[in-house]
Design a protein around this motif. Structure first.
Motif, PDB file in Angstrom:
ATOM      1  N   UNK C 129      43.734  37.084  35.644  1.00  0.00           N
ATOM      2  CA  UNK C 129      42.800  37.696  34.703  1.00  0.00           C
ATOM      3  C   UNK C 129      41.562  38.291  35.371  1.00  0.00           C
ATOM      4  N   UNK C 130      41.402  38.011  36.627  1.00  0.00           N
ATOM      5  CA  UNK C 130      40.225  38.497  37.337  1.00  0.00           C
ATOM      6  C   UNK C 130      40.103  40.011  37.227  1.00  0.00           C
ATOM      7  N   UNK C 131      38.851  40.493  37.398  1.00  0.00           N
ATOM      8  CA  UNK C 131      38.609  41.929  37.368  1.00  0.00           C
ATOM      9  C   UNK C 131      39.535  42.675  38.334  1.00  0.00           C
ATOM     10  N   UNK C 132      39.730  42.060  39.491  1.00  0.00           N
ATOM     11  CA  UNK C 132      40.648  42.674  40.449  1.00  0.00           C
ATOM     12  C   UNK C 132      41.977  41.921  40.485  1.00  0.00           C
ATOM     13  N   UNK C 133      42.348  41.378  39.352  1.00  0.00           N
ATOM     14  CA  UNK C 133      43.543  40.549  39.312  1.00  0.00           C
ATOM     15  C   UNK C 133      44.774  41.333  38.898  1.00  0.00           C
ATOM     16  N   UNK C 134      45.836  40.567  38.685  1.00  0.00           N
ATOM     17  CA  UNK C 134      47.142  41.170  38.408  1.00  0.00           C
ATOM     18  C   UNK C 134      47.142  41.939  37.091  1.00  0.00           C
ATOM     19  N   UNK C 135      46.537  41.341  36.053  1.00  0.00           N
ATOM     20  CA  UNK C 135      46.607  41.964  34.735  1.00  0.00           C
ATOM     21  C   UNK C 135      45.944  43.335  34.729  1.00  0.00           C
ATOM     22  N   UNK C 136      44.750  43.395  35.287  1.00  0.00           N
ATOM     23  CA  UNK C 136      44.065  44.679  35.308  1.00  0.00           C
ATOM     24  C   UNK C 136      44.768  45.701  36.187  1.00  0.00           C
ATOM     25  N   UNK C 137      45.316  45.216  37.295  1.00  0.00           N
ATOM     26  CA  UNK C 137      46.070  46.118  38.160  1.00  0.00           C
ATOM     27  C   UNK C 137      47.252  46.702  37.393  1.00  0.00           C
ATOM     28  N   UNK C 138      47.944  45.799  36.669  1.00  0.00           N
ATOM     29  CA  UNK C 138      49.133  46.222  35.926  1.00  0.00           C
ATOM     30  C   UNK C 138      48.752  47.245  34.864  1.00  0.00           C
ATOM     31  N   UNK C 139      47.650  46.989  34.154  1.00  0.00           N
ATOM     32  CA  UNK C 139      47.227  47.889  33.093  1.00  0.00           C
ATOM     33  C   UNK C 139      46.899  49.273  33.651  1.00  0.00           C
ATOM     34  N   UNK C 140      46.180  49.287  34.740  1.00  0.00           N
ATOM     35  CA  UNK C 140      45.817  50.613  35.265  1.00  0.00           C
ATOM     36  C   UNK C 140      47.039  51.287  35.899  1.00  0.00           C
ATOM     37  N   UNK C 141      47.932  50.469  36.440  1.00  0.00           N
ATOM     38  CA  UNK C 141      49.160  51.025  37.002  1.00  0.00           C
ATOM     39  C   UNK C 141      49.979  51.709  35.912  1.00  0.00           C
ATOM     40  N   UNK C 142      49.998  51.089  34.738  1.00  0.00           N
ATOM     41  CA  UNK C 142      50.734  51.679  33.625  1.00  0.00           C
ATOM     42  C   UNK C 142      49.933  52.781  32.952  1.00  0.00           C
ATOM     43  N   UNK C 143      48.727  53.003  33.434  1.00  0.00           N
ATOM     44  CA  UNK C 143      47.892  54.048  32.854  1.00  0.00           C
ATOM     45  C   UNK C 143      47.331  53.673  31.506  1.00  0.00           C
ATOM     46  N   UNK C 144      47.255  52.382  31.195  1.00  0.00           N
ATOM     47  CA  UNK C 144      46.804  51.962  29.870  1.00  0.00           C
ATOM     48  C   UNK C 144      45.305  51.708  29.824  1.00  0.00           C
ATOM     49  N   UNK C 145      44.780  51.134  30.875  1.00  0.00           N
ATOM     50  CA  UNK C 145      43.369  50.768  30.809  1.00  0.00           C
ATOM     51  C   UNK C 145      42.567  51.437  31.919  1.00  0.00           C
ATOM     52  N   UNK C 146      41.825  52.450  31.576  1.00  0.00           N
ATOM     53  CA  UNK C 146      40.985  53.063  32.598  1.00  0.00           C
ATOM     54  C   UNK C 146      39.882  52.094  33.015  1.00  0.00           C
ATOM     55  N   UNK C 147      39.366  51.364  32.020  1.00  0.00           N
ATOM     56  CA  UNK C 147      38.314  50.401  32.313  1.00  0.00           C
ATOM     57  C   UNK C 147      38.943  49.040  32.540  1.00  0.00           C
ATOM     58  N   UNK C 148      38.448  48.316  33.521  1.00  0.00           N
ATOM     59  CA  UNK C 148      38.960  46.974  33.745  1.00  0.00           C
ATOM     60  C   UNK C 148      38.559  46.091  32.571  1.00  0.00           C
ATOM     61  N   UNK C 149      39.487  45.232  32.160  1.00  0.00           N
ATOM     62  CA  UNK C 149      39.189  44.318  31.070  1.00  0.00           C
ATOM     63  C   UNK C 149      38.482  43.099  31.624  1.00  0.00           C
ATOM     64  N   UNK C 150      37.479  42.646  30.913  1.00  0.00           N
ATOM     65  CA  UNK C 150      36.834  41.405  31.312  1.00  0.00           C
ATOM     66  C   UNK C 150      37.282  40.300  30.382  1.00  0.00           C
ATOM     67  N   UNK C 151      38.356  39.660  30.782  1.00  0.00           N
ATOM     68  CA  UNK C 151      38.842  38.553  29.953  1.00  0.00           C
ATOM     69  C   UNK C 151      38.372  37.240  30.551  1.00  0.00           C
ATOM     70  N   UNK C 152      38.351  37.215  31.860  1.00  0.00           N
ATOM     71  CA  UNK C 152      37.974  35.990  32.535  1.00  0.00           C
ATOM     72  C   UNK C 152      36.543  35.642  32.161  1.00  0.00           C
ATOM     73  N   UNK C 153      36.301  34.362  31.998  1.00  0.00           N
ATOM     74  CA  UNK C 153      34.981  33.824  31.639  1.00  0.00           C
ATOM     75  C   UNK C 153      34.528  34.277  30.258  1.00  0.00           C
ATOM     76  N   UNK C 154      35.487  34.448  29.330  1.00  0.00           N
ATOM     77  CA  UNK C 154      35.152  34.669  27.919  1.00  0.00           C
ATOM     78  C   UNK C 154      35.977  33.675  27.104  1.00  0.00           C
ATOM     79  N   UNK C 155      35.622  33.490  25.819  1.00  0.00           N
ATOM     80  CA  UNK C 155      36.451  32.615  24.980  1.00  0.00           C
ATOM     81  C   UNK C 155      37.903  33.075  24.933  1.00  0.00           C
ATOM     82  N   UNK C 156      38.156  34.382  25.069  1.00  0.00           N
ATOM     83  CA  UNK C 156      39.543  34.849  25.092  1.00  0.00           C
ATOM     84  C   UNK C 156      40.285  34.234  26.271  1.00  0.00           C
ATOM     85  N   UNK C 157      39.609  34.192  27.406  1.00  0.00           N
ATOM     86  CA  UNK C 157      40.220  33.560  28.578  1.00  0.00           C
ATOM     87  C   UNK C 157      40.547  32.109  28.290  1.00  0.00           C
ATOM     88  N   UNK C 158      39.604  31.403  27.665  1.00  0.00           N
ATOM     89  CA  UNK C 158      39.845  30.008  27.293  1.00  0.00           C
ATOM     90  C   UNK C 158      41.081  29.896  26.417  1.00  0.00           C
TER      91      UNK C 158
END
Ligand SMILES: Nc1ncnc2c1ncn2[C@@H]1O[C@H](COP(=O)(O)OP(=O)(O)OP(=O)(O)O)[C@@H](O)[C@H]1O
Ligand SMILES: [Mg+2]
Lengths: 365, 278, 292
Positions: C129-158
């Motif tokens: 979930x890290x900013x430079x983690x697998x999920x964000x890499x995957x999202x940008x690789x698929x062209x889905x998320x131009x902006x990195x998602x900040x999930x880590x250290x939020x209640x969503x991460x919990x």
């Protein structure tokens, strides 16, 4: 038969590498009561499931009410099934169980209630049961609820898979009577799977005998009983005696048969007493237990005589059954005599027994 | 007709898809750890920089995690032994017997499973601290083992209970009929028939204990188990030695689960052949 | 399943029951009672005083801070229950129907993931979930998320972590109750004219209720005690009850307070379950009848 409601022809069913049905054909007329009988594993349930639409055929054609059933799901077929273990929904009340098919047809609530009540009356079930759950009913009552659920949407065909096998003998008898009455009142076609040939004979208009995925014979109960296709059918139907015979040729428009085991002239079997399916293999005379008796003197003309030793006898109330061991025959000869106060013979006693071969039935293996 | 088939196809695809997604979800962190353990970089960013075994080398050079492994193995082995024995006895009492206070027994032996692990640890920690004050001892491996036994035994009990439930007692009667004493009945019939359940319970117990963090964290005092060691490590800052450590940590679990599956299949096969010949 | 009646004079019964009963008594029930007693004590200079008063309880009831955290914990637990069930049900259903032939293998895979060290898996989630983690890499690789998602250290991460660690429980309870449904009941429903979807809602779902409820209870109760997830994946930004309890023990060395908070959490959990049970019983006459 005018237009059969079910017309199944050359149905083949494979479960993986196992072939459960080898080309079965069966027609069921509108309003007819057909029983499927045969030994365990012969494919009765499989055939019923194909009719109901739970299994697809591998090959062959199935028409119900004139329409091809390929790809038609169970829900859209004019058939309803009563399951062997009833399959009443444990989480629904009696009323909800019975009304379920109507609810699916979006019938109004008041109409459903009305028809559920009339089904309960038809099944002689207490109206207090409406709000009970299936687990709170006796076996016989559950049986009726299952029947009611299957019949409430007025199906064209009712399929029953050994619905009474779990009941005790007395309850079974009374439900059989009711089933027959119900069939007469409703005019729906019934297809009943049963192990019990007596039940099939009692209830059905026609009986279809199956063996190892094939139909051996279809006919009325009298056909099946008096004119069985072969020794398998005859043996399935109850206790019978088979006497191996040789056919020596045609004589007087019939077949001349003789046996080295008996004393007496060769007999002539008329066409009416010869199986239509008579084949090349071993042949035998089918003699029903009730058509054999003890002989006092010599056999009369047209009679054959066997000698043997009484092996065992059973008092059955209205009849007495004797089993006579005859040299050269594998199984003892079974005789049903009218019951009498005095026993005609004791165990171990040497006896003569006789019968009229021309009145027996000639069939092959 | 077409639409019916189409609907079925949609439902089937959705079902298979949901399982695939769930498995991906379950394995996402695990596979990520394995991938990162082979990185050649010092920072943990994805995609990884290149393949190397340097972090495994690092682990060997600096084996300060090793006492934690020994601790974990000791705790897991001893707790498994206790949990399996207590769980088996308990399962038999749950299912086979009827006795006064049986329901109370069931509730009390099942309750720890419904108890959040952390609270379980805290409650026991309070007790051990009070006891420790009176009797002059402090928490350590022994208290961790006790905690694990309390936490794990209900799991073992449930697993064995399933096996006991499917048990055909007439087999015991048959053994008794053949002249076996109580102990012989147990040794010759009961135990062998319950063995598959006991064995899976033991494997489950071992892995639950091996991977347990909450209870150990509360009760271990100064003696750290592997999960506690890793927790205090990543609390300070992540380093690529942890993915390497994690990957090594999967190996015994994989072996045990594989072994259990192999034995289960063998038992199944035996049972089915036994059925067809009887 | 016949069971043997045994009396307490029977040594076999004592041997089977006593050891486990004693372990649970000494190391579970007594500690629990002890915890309740501790709430009536106080601490002074980090030392426990046996005072027997209600000081701690008045403190707890006068500080809304505790109650905010408790409510947040219950809220998170309820959300976790809903998500876990939604995730678990399709899989359990697939394992009893479409994927029946592979169900043993899939279950092994799931059990293996479940039994793996929770700390390591949670750490793995950081890397995902890290900013430079697998999920964000995957999202940008698929062209889905131009902006990195900040999930880590939020209640969503919990929440992701909690669902991850707990969804297995309802999966297995639901699987077990689905597997017990007689196939003929489903066929009977088709036979009565119901479609596959209708059958699911009329027959399969109601009959899977025991597994559904017990799975929900397990997730709820266990997520009340979630500690790793809020700490590691939530970054401690919105602490849950477990964190509060840990702090009162570790940082403040206030055992009576920690004990009282533990009791409060247990009580809240029990109360919520009782409410849910009452609701369920009111809704389903079948369940009520079974009890009667
Ligand atoms: N789902 C299945 N997969 C593989 N083989 C099957 C399946 N269902 C039935 N069979 C096989 O097909 C044959 C016919 O089975 P079926 O259930 O129709 O028998 P039956 O005549 O109803 O027997 P019984 O009187 O015992 O109920 C049997 O040999 C059975 O083993
Ligand atoms: Mg059958």
């Amino acid at each position: 038969m005018a237009t059969p409601i079910i017309d199944a022809s050359h149905i083949i069913k494979d479960y993986g590498r196992v072939r459960a049905l080898h080309g079965v054909s069966l027609e069921v007329g509108a309003g007819e009561f057909v029983a499927l009988v045969g030994p365990s594993g012969c494919g009765k349930t499989t055939l019923l499931k194909i009719l109901a639409g739970f299994e697809e055929t591998s090959e062959g054609r199935l028409e119900i009410e004139g329409k091809d059933m390929r790809g038609v799901p169970a829900a859209s077929r004019p058939t309803r099934m009563v399951f062997q273990k009833l399959a009443l929904f444990p989480h629904k009340t009696v009323a909800q169980n019975i009304g379920f098919p109507l609810k699916l047809q979006r019938v109004g609530k008041a109409e459903i209630d009305r028809r559920v009540v009339s089904m309960l009356e038809l099944m002689h079930l207490n109206l207090d049961y409406l709000d009970r759950f299936p687990a709170q009913l006796s076996g016989g009552e559950q049986q009726r609820v299952a029947l009611a659920r299957a019949l409430i949407s007025q199906p064209g065909v009712l399929l029953l898979d050994e619905p009474m096998s779990a009941l005790d003998a007395k309850l079974k008898k009374s439900l059989q009577t009711e089933l027959k009455k119900l069939h007469r009142e409703l005019g729906t076609s019934f297809v009943l799977v049963t192990h019990d040939l007596e039940e099939a004979m009692m209830l059905a208009d026609r009986i279809c005998v199956m063996r190892a995925g094939r139909v051996v014979q279809i006919g009325t109960p009298t056909d099946i009983y008096y004119r069985p296709a072969n020794m398998f059918v005859a043996g399935f139907i109850g206790e019978t005696n088979f006497l191996p015979v040789d056919v020596s040729g045609a004589l007087d428009g019939g077949l001349a048969v003789g046996s080295p085991l008996v004393a007496g002239e060769p007999a002539v079997m008329e066409a009416g007493n010869v199986s239509e399916f008579l084949g090349e293999g071993n042949k035998a005379l089918l003699i029903r237990p009730e058509s054999i008796g003890f002989l006092k003197g010599e056999p009369g003309p047209g009679h054959w005589m066997l000698t043997g030793v009484v092996d065992e006898y059973f008092l059955k109330g209205s009849t007495t059954q004797y089993r006579i061991r005859v040299a050269g025959l594998e199984a003892p000869v079974v005789m049903d005599l009218p019951g009498s106060f005095e026993l005609p013979a004791e165990v171990g006693q040497e006896v003569r027994i006789g019968f009229e071969p021309a009145r027996a039935f000639l069939l092959s293996e | 007709m077409m639409s019916q088939h189409f609907k079925n196809a949609v439902v089937d695809t959705a079902l298979v898809g949901s399982v695939v997604l769930l498995l991906m979800f379950f394995y996402a962190p695990i596979l990520t750890l394995v991938a990162f353990s082979f990185t050649s970089s010092r920072v943990l960013t994805f995609p990884i920089d290149g393949f190397s075994l340097q972090w495994y080398g690092e682990l060997i050079r600096k084996p300060d995690f090793f006492p934690a492994v020994i601790n974990s193995a000791t705790v897991a082995a001893v707790s498994t032994l206790f949990a399996s024995v207590l769980g088996t006895a308990g399962a038999i009492a749950w299912i086979r017997y009827q006795f006064r206070f049986q329901n109370l027994f069931r509730v009390v032996t099942f309750a720890p499973l419904l108890f959040p692990q952390l609270l379980l640890g805290v409650v026991m920690l309070l007790w051990f601290s009070v006891l420790g004050n009176w009797l002059n001892f402090s928490t350590g491996l022994v208290t961790v083992i006790i905690g694990h036994v309390v936490y794990i035994t209900p799991f073992a009990l449930v697993i064995v209970a399933v096996q006991v439930y499917g048990f055909d007692e007439t087999l015991e009667d048959a053994a008794r009929d053949a002249g076996a004493s109580r102990w012989e009945v147990f040794r010759e019939v009961t135990f062998p028939l319950l063995w598959p359940g006991i064995f899976s319970a033991a494997i489950f117990a071992f892995l639950l204990s091996w991977g347990n963090f909450y209870v150990s964290y509360s009760l271990s005092g100064t003696a750290r188990t592997l999960p506690v060691f890793v927790y205090s490590g990543i609390a300070v800052g992540s380093s690529p030695i942890y993915p390497a450590l994690a990957t090594l940590n999967f190996v015994p679990a994989l072996l045990l689960v594989g072994l259990a599956e192999f034995l289960r299949r063998r038992a199944l096969k035996r049972q089915s052949t036994a059925l067809s010949t009887s | 399943m016949k069971s043997q009646s045994k009396t307490w004079n029977d040594p076999i019964l004592v041997a089977a029951v006593a050891p486990l009963a004693i372990v649970m008594l000494v190391f579970f029930l007594i500690p629990l009672a002890m915890t309740i007693l501790l709430t009536f004590q106080t601490t002074q200079y980090y030392r426990l005083q046996w005072t027997w008063d209600l000081k701690i309880w008045t403190e707890i009831f006068s500080k809304p801070h505790y109650w905010t955290i408790m409510l947040r914990t219950v809220g998170m637990a309820l959300v976790c229950v809903v998500i876990s069930i939604l995730i678990a049900f399709p899989t359990a259903y697939a394992l009893t129907t479409r994927l029946k032939t592979y169900s043993a293998q899939i279950q092994i895979l799931i059990i293996f993931a479940f039994l793996t060290d929770a700390v390591l898996k949670t750490f793995g989630w950081i890397l995902v979930l890290d900013r430079q983690g697998v999920a964000n890499w995957l999202l940008s690789y698929l062209g889905l998320g131009p902006e990195a998602m900040d999930i880590l250290f939020t209640p969503t991460g919990t929440m992701i972590g909690m669902v991850y660690n707990l969804a297995v429980y309802p999966m297995f309870t639901i699987y077990l109750s689905l597997a017990r449904i007689d196939r003929d009941l489903v066929l009977a429903s088709y036979d009565a004219g119901a479609s596959r979807i209708r059958t699911f809602f009329e027959v399969t779902l109601p009959l899977s209720r025991p597994g559904l409820y017990s799975g929900a209870v397990l997730v709820f109760v266990l997520s009340l005690g979630a500690f790793l997830e809020p700490k590691v994946l939530g970054g401690g930004t919105s602490p849950l009850a477990s964190e509060l309890i840990r702090q009162s023990f570790e940082t403040r060395v206030n055992w009576p307070l920690g004990a009282a908070l533990t009791i409060v959490l247990i009580a809240i959990g029990a109360l919520t379950l009782a409410l849910a049970a009452a609701f369920v019983f009111r809704r389903t006459p079948a369940a009520r009848r079974e009890l009667a």
